[in-house]
Design a protein around this motif. Structure first.
Motif, PDB file in Angstrom:
ATOM      1  N   ARG A   1      34.606  33.714  60.896  1.00 39.78           N
ATOM      2  CA  ARG A   1      34.857  35.114  60.538  1.00 39.78           C
ATOM      3  C   ARG A   1      33.772  35.664  59.622  1.00 39.78           C
ATOM      4  NH1 ARG A   1      41.031  33.842  59.423  1.00 39.78           N
ATOM      5  NH2 ARG A   1      41.756  33.847  61.568  1.00 39.78           N
ATOM      6  N   LEU A   2      33.307  34.837  58.681  1.00 33.09           N
ATOM      7  CA  LEU A   2      32.292  35.290  57.726  1.00 33.09           C
ATOM      8  C   LEU A   2      30.915  35.464  58.360  1.00 33.09           C
ATOM      9  CD1 LEU A   2      33.196  33.046  54.659  1.00 33.09           C
ATOM     10  CD2 LEU A   2      33.402  35.530  54.789  1.00 33.09           C
ATOM     11  N   THR A   3      30.578  34.595  59.303  1.00 36.81           N
ATOM     12  CA  THR A   3      29.224  34.585  59.855  1.00 36.81           C
ATOM     13  C   THR A   3      29.114  35.184  61.245  1.00 36.81           C
ATOM     14  OG1 THR A   3      29.482  32.381  60.815  1.00 36.81           O
ATOM     15  CG2 THR A   3      28.644  32.507  58.549  1.00 36.81           C
ATOM     16  N   LYS A   4      30.240  35.445  61.885  1.00 33.85           N
ATOM     17  CA  LYS A   4      30.263  35.937  63.270  1.00 33.85           C
ATOM     18  C   LYS A   4      29.647  34.927  64.247  1.00 33.85           C
ATOM     19  CE  LYS A   4      31.713  40.001  61.864  1.00 33.85           C
ATOM     20  NZ  LYS A   4      32.853  39.848  61.048  1.00 33.85           N
ATOM     21  N   MET A   5      29.600  33.675  63.853  1.00 27.79           N
ATOM     22  CA  MET A   5      29.101  32.592  64.694  1.00 27.79           C
ATOM     23  C   MET A   5      30.313  31.876  65.294  1.00 27.79           C
ATOM     24  SD  MET A   5      26.482  30.955  65.870  1.00 27.79           S
ATOM     25  CE  MET A   5      25.256  31.787  64.904  1.00 27.79           C
ATOM     26  N   PRO A   6      30.347  31.672  66.613  1.00 23.28           N
ATOM     27  CA  PRO A   6      31.511  31.021  67.237  1.00 23.28           C
ATOM     28  C   PRO A   6      31.761  29.617  66.670  1.00 23.28           C
ATOM     29  CG  PRO A   6      30.026  31.905  68.900  1.00 23.28           C
ATOM     30  CD  PRO A   6      29.334  32.034  67.590  1.00 23.28           C
ATOM     31  N   SER A   7      33.025  29.287  66.501  1.00 21.40           N
ATOM     32  CA  SER A   7      33.370  27.966  65.955  1.00 21.40           C
ATOM     33  C   SER A   7      32.864  26.848  66.863  1.00 21.40           C
ATOM     34  CB  SER A   7      34.872  27.846  65.734  1.00 21.40           C
ATOM     35  OG  SER A   7      35.563  28.031  66.948  1.00 21.40           O
ATOM     36  N   ARG A   8      32.805  27.097  68.156  1.00 23.93           N
ATOM     37  CA  ARG A   8      32.279  26.092  69.087  1.00 23.93           C
ATOM     38  C   ARG A   8      30.824  25.745  68.760  1.00 23.93           C
ATOM     39  NH1 ARG A   8      33.743  25.864  75.245  1.00 23.93           N
ATOM     40  NH2 ARG A   8      32.656  23.971  75.762  1.00 23.93           N
TER      41      ARG A   8
ATOM     42  N   PHE B   1      29.271  22.204  67.352  1.00 24.81           N
ATOM     43  CA  PHE B   1      28.126  21.589  68.015  1.00 24.81           C
ATOM     44  C   PHE B   1      27.041  21.250  66.994  1.00 24.81           C
ATOM     45  CE2 PHE B   1      23.953  22.025  70.063  1.00 24.81           C
ATOM     46  CZ  PHE B   1      24.057  21.060  71.047  1.00 24.81           C
ATOM     47  N   TRP B   2      26.711  22.219  66.151  1.00 25.88           N
ATOM     48  CA  TRP B   2      25.694  21.987  65.125  1.00 25.88           C
ATOM     49  C   TRP B   2      26.125  20.882  64.161  1.00 25.88           C
ATOM     50  CZ3 TRP B   2      24.540  27.749  63.557  1.00 25.88           C
ATOM     51  CH2 TRP B   2      23.779  28.343  64.558  1.00 25.88           C
ATOM     52  N   ALA B   3      27.390  20.867  63.777  1.00 20.64           N
ATOM     53  CA  ALA B   3      27.890  19.835  62.865  1.00 20.64           C
ATOM     54  C   ALA B   3      27.782  18.455  63.521  1.00 20.64           C
ATOM     55  CB  ALA B   3      29.328  20.126  62.466  1.00 20.64           C
ATOM     56  N   ASN B   4      28.097  18.360  64.804  1.00 21.30           N
ATOM     57  CA  ASN B   4      28.002  17.081  65.510  1.00 21.30           C
ATOM     58  C   ASN B   4      26.561  16.615  65.656  1.00 21.30           C
ATOM     59  OD1 ASN B   4      30.772  16.887  65.812  1.00 21.30           O
ATOM     60  ND2 ASN B   4      30.767  17.842  67.825  1.00 21.30           N
ATOM     61  N   LYS B   5      25.616  17.558  65.682  1.00 18.20           N
ATOM     62  CA  LYS B   5      24.191  17.221  65.779  1.00 18.20           C
ATOM     63  C   LYS B   5      23.581  16.889  64.413  1.00 18.20           C
ATOM     64  CE  LYS B   5      23.689  17.627  70.173  1.00 18.20           C
ATOM     65  NZ  LYS B   5      23.406  16.467  70.988  1.00 18.20           N
ATOM     66  N   GLY B   6      24.355  17.055  63.339  1.00 20.95           N
ATOM     67  CA  GLY B   6      23.883  16.674  62.014  1.00 20.95           C
ATOM     68  C   GLY B   6      23.189  17.767  61.229  1.00 20.95           C
ATOM     69  N   LEU B   7      23.363  19.022  61.611  1.00 23.65           N
ATOM     70  CA  LEU B   7      22.708  20.110  60.888  1.00 23.65           C
ATOM     71  C   LEU B   7      23.359  20.417  59.539  1.00 23.65           C
ATOM     72  CD1 LEU B   7      21.854  22.585  63.772  1.00 23.65           C
ATOM     73  CD2 LEU B   7      20.324  21.068  62.543  1.00 23.65           C
ATOM     74  N   PHE B   8      24.532  19.876  59.300  1.00 20.50           N
ATOM     75  CA  PHE B   8      25.222  20.038  58.022  1.00 20.50           C
ATOM     76  C   PHE B   8      25.461  18.645  57.432  1.00 20.50           C
ATOM     77  CE2 PHE B   8      26.716  23.518  60.806  1.00 20.50           C
ATOM     78  CZ  PHE B   8      26.222  24.598  60.095  1.00 20.50           C
ATOM     79  N   PRO B   9      24.445  18.056  56.803  1.00 22.95           N
ATOM     80  CA  PRO B   9      24.570  16.663  56.350  1.00 22.95           C
ATOM     81  C   PRO B   9      25.604  16.445  55.245  1.00 22.95           C
ATOM     82  CG  PRO B   9      22.528  17.629  55.558  1.00 22.95           C
ATOM     83  CD  PRO B   9      23.147  18.625  56.492  1.00 22.95           C
ATOM     84  N   PHE B  10      25.940  17.475  54.497  1.00 24.68           N
ATOM     85  CA  PHE B  10      26.875  17.312  53.384  1.00 24.68           C
ATOM     86  C   PHE B  10      28.242  17.905  53.678  1.00 24.68           C
ATOM     87  CE2 PHE B  10      22.561  17.551  51.598  1.00 24.68           C
ATOM     88  CZ  PHE B  10      22.469  16.239  51.172  1.00 24.68           C
TER      89      PHE B  10
ATOM     90  N   HIS C   1      23.580  31.115  57.995  1.00 21.79           N
ATOM     91  CA  HIS C   1      22.815  32.364  58.037  1.00 21.79           C
ATOM     92  C   HIS C   1      21.337  32.074  58.276  1.00 21.79           C
ATOM     93  CE1 HIS C   1      26.070  35.070  57.099  1.00 21.79           C
ATOM     94  NE2 HIS C   1      26.392  34.364  56.038  1.00 21.79           N
ATOM     95  N   TRP C   2      20.827  31.056  57.642  1.00 23.43           N
ATOM     96  CA  TRP C   2      19.417  30.695  57.799  1.00 23.43           C
ATOM     97  C   TRP C   2      19.131  30.246  59.238  1.00 23.43           C
ATOM     98  CZ3 TRP C   2      16.289  26.500  58.890  1.00 23.43           C
ATOM     99  CH2 TRP C   2      14.953  26.634  58.537  1.00 23.43           C
ATOM    100  N   ILE C   3      19.997  29.452  59.815  1.00 21.16           N
ATOM    101  CA  ILE C   3      19.820  28.982  61.195  1.00 21.16           C
ATOM    102  C   ILE C   3      19.855  30.159  62.164  1.00 21.16           C
ATOM    103  CG2 ILE C   3      20.853  27.621  63.053  1.00 21.16           C
ATOM    104  CD1 ILE C   3      21.819  25.664  60.909  1.00 21.16           C
TER     105      ILE C   3
END
Length: 54
Positions: A10-17, A21-30, A50-52
């Motif tokens: 809701r905050l970023t307007k980026m789909p949860s899917r 996907f990004w989380a599973n690829k390791g883009l959020f290490p923490f 937002h940066w991505i």
């Protein structure tokens, strides 16, 4: 403060899917997860989204 993936969507307007996907690829290490594998995003993780998007 932490946010669930739906709140981040809701905050970023980026789909949860896409976020999952990004989380599973390791883009959020923490990224934090609880015992049920629910992801919790911090403010820094939201800034990273937002940066991505750029």
């Amino acid at each position: 403060m932490t946010y669930t993936i739906i709140e981040v969507e809701r905050l970023t307007k980026m789909p949860s899917r896409t976020l999952r996907f990004w989380a599973n690829k390791g883009l959020f290490p923490f990224l934090e997860k609880d015992e049920n594998e629910v992801r919790y995003f911090s403010k820094k993780d939201i800034e990273w989204v937002h940066w991505i998007q750029c």
